[in-house]
Design a protein around this motif. Structure first.
Motif, PDB file in Angstrom:
ATOM      1  N   HIS A 255     124.496 -10.548  12.153  1.00 55.64           N
ATOM      2  CA  HIS A 255     126.054 -10.664  11.791  1.00 55.64           C
ATOM      3  C   HIS A 255     126.530 -11.983  12.424  1.00 55.64           C
ATOM      4  O   HIS A 255     126.363 -12.185  13.644  1.00 55.64           O
ATOM      5  N   LEU A 256     127.148 -13.001  11.634  1.00 57.03           N
ATOM      6  CA  LEU A 256     127.621 -14.085  12.207  1.00 57.03           C
ATOM      7  C   LEU A 256     126.676 -14.960  12.829  1.00 57.03           C
ATOM      8  O   LEU A 256     126.964 -15.545  13.854  1.00 57.03           O
ATOM      9  N   GLY A 257     125.353 -14.647  12.528  1.00 62.69           N
ATOM     10  CA  GLY A 257     124.296 -15.783  13.068  1.00 62.69           C
ATOM     11  C   GLY A 257     123.717 -15.051  14.389  1.00 62.69           C
ATOM     12  O   GLY A 257     122.992 -15.555  15.043  1.00 62.69           O
ATOM     13  N   LEU A 258     124.043 -13.761  14.785  1.00 62.29           N
ATOM     14  CA  LEU A 258     123.768 -13.286  15.915  1.00 62.29           C
ATOM     15  C   LEU A 258     122.965 -11.784  15.689  1.00 62.29           C
ATOM     16  O   LEU A 258     123.801 -10.998  14.738  1.00 62.29           O
ATOM     17  N   ALA A 259     121.826 -11.329  16.137  1.00 60.76           N
ATOM     18  CA  ALA A 259     121.341 -10.059  15.878  1.00 60.76           C
ATOM     19  C   ALA A 259     122.133  -8.985  16.657  1.00 60.76           C
ATOM     20  O   ALA A 259     122.777  -9.130  17.662  1.00 60.76           O
ATOM     21  N   GLU A 260     122.091  -7.781  15.989  1.00 57.00           N
ATOM     22  CA  GLU A 260     122.938  -6.492  16.541  1.00 57.00           C
ATOM     23  C   GLU A 260     122.503  -6.160  18.177  1.00 57.00           C
ATOM     24  O   GLU A 260     123.743  -6.059  18.689  1.00 57.00           O
TER      25      GLU A 260
ATOM     26  N   ARG B  34     132.941 -12.434  -3.532  1.00 56.38           N
ATOM     27  CA  ARG B  34     131.632 -13.592  -3.472  1.00 56.38           C
ATOM     28  C   ARG B  34     132.426 -14.724  -2.806  1.00 56.38           C
ATOM     29  O   ARG B  34     131.671 -15.347  -1.902  1.00 56.38           O
ATOM     30  N   ALA B  35     133.613 -15.166  -2.902  1.00 54.33           N
ATOM     31  CA  ALA B  35     134.446 -16.093  -2.062  1.00 54.33           C
ATOM     32  C   ALA B  35     134.263 -15.779  -0.571  1.00 54.33           C
ATOM     33  O   ALA B  35     133.907 -16.607   0.105  1.00 54.33           O
ATOM     34  N   THR B  36     134.828 -14.739  -0.366  1.00 57.29           N
ATOM     35  CA  THR B  36     134.787 -14.092   1.051  1.00 57.29           C
ATOM     36  C   THR B  36     133.347 -14.149   1.569  1.00 57.29           C
ATOM     37  O   THR B  36     133.102 -14.580   2.883  1.00 57.29           O
ATOM     38  N   GLU B  37     132.128 -13.539   0.876  1.00 58.12           N
ATOM     39  CA  GLU B  37     130.899 -13.787   1.355  1.00 58.12           C
ATOM     40  C   GLU B  37     130.488 -15.179   1.560  1.00 58.12           C
ATOM     41  O   GLU B  37     129.894 -15.401   2.478  1.00 58.12           O
ATOM     42  N   ALA B  38     131.058 -16.090   0.637  1.00 59.60           N
ATOM     43  CA  ALA B  38     130.493 -17.463   0.999  1.00 59.60           C
ATOM     44  C   ALA B  38     131.081 -18.213   2.214  1.00 59.60           C
ATOM     45  O   ALA B  38     130.151 -18.733   3.056  1.00 59.60           O
ATOM     46  N   VAL B  39     132.199 -17.735   2.412  1.00 60.52           N
ATOM     47  CA  VAL B  39     132.984 -18.280   3.834  1.00 60.52           C
ATOM     48  C   VAL B  39     132.031 -17.739   5.090  1.00 60.52           C
ATOM     49  O   VAL B  39     131.845 -18.632   5.745  1.00 60.52           O
ATOM     50  N   ILE B  40     132.050 -16.514   4.885  1.00 61.62           N
ATOM     51  CA  ILE B  40     131.147 -15.763   6.061  1.00 61.62           C
ATOM     52  C   ILE B  40     129.874 -16.656   6.245  1.00 61.62           C
ATOM     53  O   ILE B  40     129.350 -16.862   7.386  1.00 61.62           O
ATOM     54  N   ALA B  41     128.933 -16.710   5.140  1.00 61.62           N
ATOM     55  CA  ALA B  41     127.675 -17.255   5.352  1.00 61.62           C
ATOM     56  C   ALA B  41     127.561 -18.828   5.564  1.00 61.62           C
ATOM     57  O   ALA B  41     126.760 -19.061   6.361  1.00 61.62           O
ATOM     58  N   GLN B  42     128.659 -19.613   4.994  1.00 63.75           N
ATOM     59  CA  GLN B  42     128.524 -20.907   5.158  1.00 63.75           C
ATOM     60  C   GLN B  42     129.267 -21.607   6.291  1.00 63.75           C
ATOM     61  O   GLN B  42     128.763 -22.556   6.755  1.00 63.75           O
ATOM     62  N   TYR B  43     130.416 -20.746   6.958  1.00 63.36           N
ATOM     63  CA  TYR B  43     130.972 -21.298   7.853  1.00 63.36           C
ATOM     64  C   TYR B  43     130.972 -20.857   9.395  1.00 63.36           C
ATOM     65  O   TYR B  43     131.797 -21.210  10.033  1.00 63.36           O
ATOM     66  N   ALA B  44     130.187 -19.742   9.504  1.00 65.72           N
ATOM     67  CA  ALA B  44     130.110 -19.070  10.782  1.00 65.72           C
ATOM     68  C   ALA B  44     129.796 -20.047  11.910  1.00 65.72           C
ATOM     69  O   ALA B  44     130.267 -20.170  12.860  1.00 65.72           O
ATOM     70  N   ALA B  45     128.556 -21.031  11.424  1.00 60.83           N
ATOM     71  CA  ALA B  45     128.250 -22.022  12.490  1.00 60.83           C
ATOM     72  C   ALA B  45     129.188 -23.032  12.647  1.00 60.83           C
ATOM     73  O   ALA B  45     129.283 -23.524  13.725  1.00 60.83           O
ATOM     74  N   VAL B  46     129.916 -23.279  11.622  1.00 57.58           N
ATOM     75  CA  VAL B  46     131.045 -24.203  11.745  1.00 57.58           C
ATOM     76  C   VAL B  46     132.116 -24.036  12.753  1.00 57.58           C
ATOM     77  O   VAL B  46     132.661 -24.481  13.719  1.00 57.58           O
ATOM     78  N   MET B  47     132.438 -22.531  12.471  1.00 60.14           N
ATOM     79  CA  MET B  47     133.449 -21.919  13.429  1.00 60.14           C
ATOM     80  C   MET B  47     133.060 -21.911  14.884  1.00 60.14           C
ATOM     81  O   MET B  47     133.840 -22.085  15.771  1.00 60.14           O
ATOM     82  N   LYS B  48     131.824 -21.548  15.075  1.00 60.60           N
ATOM     83  CA  LYS B  48     131.270 -21.468  16.358  1.00 60.60           C
ATOM     84  C   LYS B  48     131.174 -22.789  17.036  1.00 60.60           C
ATOM     85  O   LYS B  48     131.494 -23.032  18.151  1.00 60.60           O
ATOM     86  N   ALA B  49     131.076 -23.818  16.197  1.00 67.34           N
ATOM     87  CA  ALA B  49     131.111 -25.283  16.979  1.00 67.34           C
ATOM     88  C   ALA B  49     132.506 -25.736  17.152  1.00 67.34           C
ATOM     89  O   ALA B  49     132.792 -26.359  18.332  1.00 67.34           O
TER      90      ALA B  49
END
Length: 387
Positions: free
Chosen positions: A6-11, A207-222
Motif C-alpha cells: 500500500h502506498l509503496g510499502l509492504a504490509e 478510476r481517477a482515484t485509483e490513478a492518483v494513488i498509483a501515480q502520485y504516492a511517490a511524488v507525495m513522499k518526496a
C-alpha cells in the motif's frame, strides 16, 4: 507469495511503522466507492421512498451536519445539493448546532437533518438529533454512517429517520478519517442526485482515484521528505471545504507539528497570504468550471510572480495549468466532469502527503497522538441541558 503493498510499502513494514490501517484505508477508497454505489443501488427503492416525499416539500430545509471531517463533507456538498434540489441546503457542524441551537434551528421550517458519522458515537452527533426533535415541529433524519453499532445508526431507525449503513471496511480503524470521508460524501451526493444516475459516473470517479494513488504516492513522499514547515491548501467554492479537510489531515497525522491552513484563492489575498515564506508548500485545487478556474489561475500566476513560496502544486483534472509536470497532480479521465466528481480523486493526494509527513516525524500514523489528548472518537464533551 509476494506481500500486499500500500502506498509503496509492504504490509509488514507498514505494521512495523504503525501505519498499516492508515495506508490500507487510503488505498481502499476506489474499491469502497464502488461498493458504496452497489450498496445504494440495492437499497435504492427504500431510500427513495423515504426521501422523495420530503424533497417534494417546497419549504424543506436540509442541514448537513457532523463534527470535524464529517462536517467538512457537508461543506463540500451543500452548494451543489442546494442548486440540484432547488431547496435550502446548509452545512452546519454539530459543534455549532449543539452550543447555539437557538441560532440555527427554526421551529416552523420542515427540516431534514443529514447526520454524517464514522463511528456515530460523538456526543454532539446524538445531541444535535435530540435538539432538532425538540426544537423543530417537523424534523426528519437521514443518517449516513460507517458503524452499524453506533448511536447515530440507531437514531436513524426511528419513525422519522432512515439510516444508510456504509460498508464495514469504511469504518476506519486509523485515527484519521480517510475512506469514511470519501464514502460518506459520495453516499450523500448519490442519494440526493439520483442513485441510478451515478451508475454512469462511479467508474470514472473510482478510476481517477485509483490513478492518483498509483501515480502520485511517490511524488507525495518526496514532497514530505522536502521538509516544508507550512502547508496551505486553497480551493474555490466546494473545494474550500476540501481544502479544510486536507489541512486537518496534516494536523492530525503530524500531531500538530506541521503548520497548516486553508482558504479560497480569492480569500487568500486578504491577509492569510502573509503565512507564505520560503519553507511553505501551497496546494491549489483547480475547478473544472472555466469561470471559477480563471480565479484559481490568477492566484497561481500571482504566487509564481511573488516567488516567495518554496513550492506550489496544482491538483487538476485539466491537461495542465502551466506549472512544470513535477508540480501538477493530474487527475485523468475527468476533464469534463462536474466539480463534485473531483472531490474523491483530489483528496487522496493530501491524505498520502499527511501519511508520509507523519512517518517522517517518527510518528505512528494509525495513532499519532500518543498523549491521548485527542482521540479517534472525541471524549470529554459534556452536553448541557437546554432549559
Amino acid at each position: 507469495m509476494s506481500e500486499t503493498v500500500h502506498l509503496g510499502l509492504a504490509e509488514s513494514e507498514l505494521e512495523r511503522l504503525g501505519g498499516l490501517w492508515t495506508a490500507r484505508e487510503i488505498a481502499q477508497q476506489p474499491a469502497m466507492l464502488r461498493e458504496t454505489q452497489d450498496l445504494l443501488m440495492r437499497r435504492r427503492a427504500e431510500i427513495e421512498a423515504f426521501l422523495t416525499p420530503l424533497v417534494a416539500q417546497p419549504n424543506l430545509r436540509v442541514i448537513l451536519t457532523g463534527a470535524g471531517t464529517s462536517a467538512f463533507a457537508g461543506e463540500c456538498l451543500a452548494p451543489v445539493l442546494s442548486r440540484r434540489l432547488g431547496r435550502r441546503v446548509e452545512a452546519i457542524a454539530t459543534t455549532d448546532l449543539v452550543c447555539a441551537p437557538h441560532l440555527y434551528f427554526e421551529a416552523d421550517t420542515p427540516t431534514l437533518l443529514v447526520s454524517f458519522g464514522r463511528s456515530g458515537n460523538s456526543p454532539e452527533s446524538v445531541a444535535a438529533i435530540e435538539l432538532a426533535d425538540r426544537l423543530v415541529k417537523s424534523p426528519s433524519h437521514l443518517v449516513i454512517t460507517c458503524n452499524a453499532d453506533g448511536a447515530l445508526a440507531r437514531y436513524g431507525k426511528g419513525p422519522r429517520g432512515f439510516t444508510v449503513q456504509l460498508p464495514e471496511a469504511t469504518h476506519d480503524r486509523s485515527f484519521a478519517m480517510t475512506s469514511s470521508f470519501s464514502c460518506m460524501t459520495y453516499a450523500a451526493l448519490a442519494v440526493f442526485s439520483g442513485i441510478a444516475s451515478m451508475e454512469s459516473r462511479i467508474d470514472g470517479i473510482a478510476r481517477a482515484t485509483e490513478a492518483v494513488i498509483a501515480q502520485y504516492a511517490a511524488v507525495m513522499k518526496a514532497a514530505a521528505d522536502a521538509g516544508y514547515q507550512r502547508v496551505v491548501y486553497l480551493g474555490s467554492a466546494i473545494f474550500k471545504g476540501l481544502a479544510r479537510e486536507a489541512g486537518l489531515k496534516l494536523l492530525e497525522l503530524t500531531n500538530g507539528d506541521l503548520v497548516t491552513m486553508f482558504d479560497s484563492p480569492l480569500g487568500f489575498r486578504h491577509g492569510p497570504k502573509t503565512i507564505v515564506n520560503d519553507r511553505t508548500l501551497i496546494v491549489v485545487f483547480f475547478s473544472n468550471n472555466a469561470y471559477t478556474r480563471s480565479y484559481d489561475g490568477d492566484l497561481l500566476e500571482e504566487l509564481r510572480r511573488d516567488n516567495d513560496a518554496a513550492r506550489v502544486i496544482a491538483v487538476t483534472a485539466q491537461d495542465g495549468v502551466g506549472l512544470p509536470e513535477r508540480d501538477e497532480v493530474r487527475v485523468p479521465g475527468l476533464a469534463v466532469a462536474e466539480d463534485v466528481d473531483l472531490l474523491f480523486a483530489y483528496i487522496v493526494a493530501p491524505q498520502i502527503l499527511a501519511f508520509f509527513e507523519s512517518l517522517r516525524r517518527g510518528l505512528t500514523p494509525d495513532n499519532p497522538n500518543t498523549s491521548g489528548t485527542v482521540n479517534r472518537v472525541v471524549q470529554g464533551v459534556r452536553i448541557h441541558e437546554l432549559s
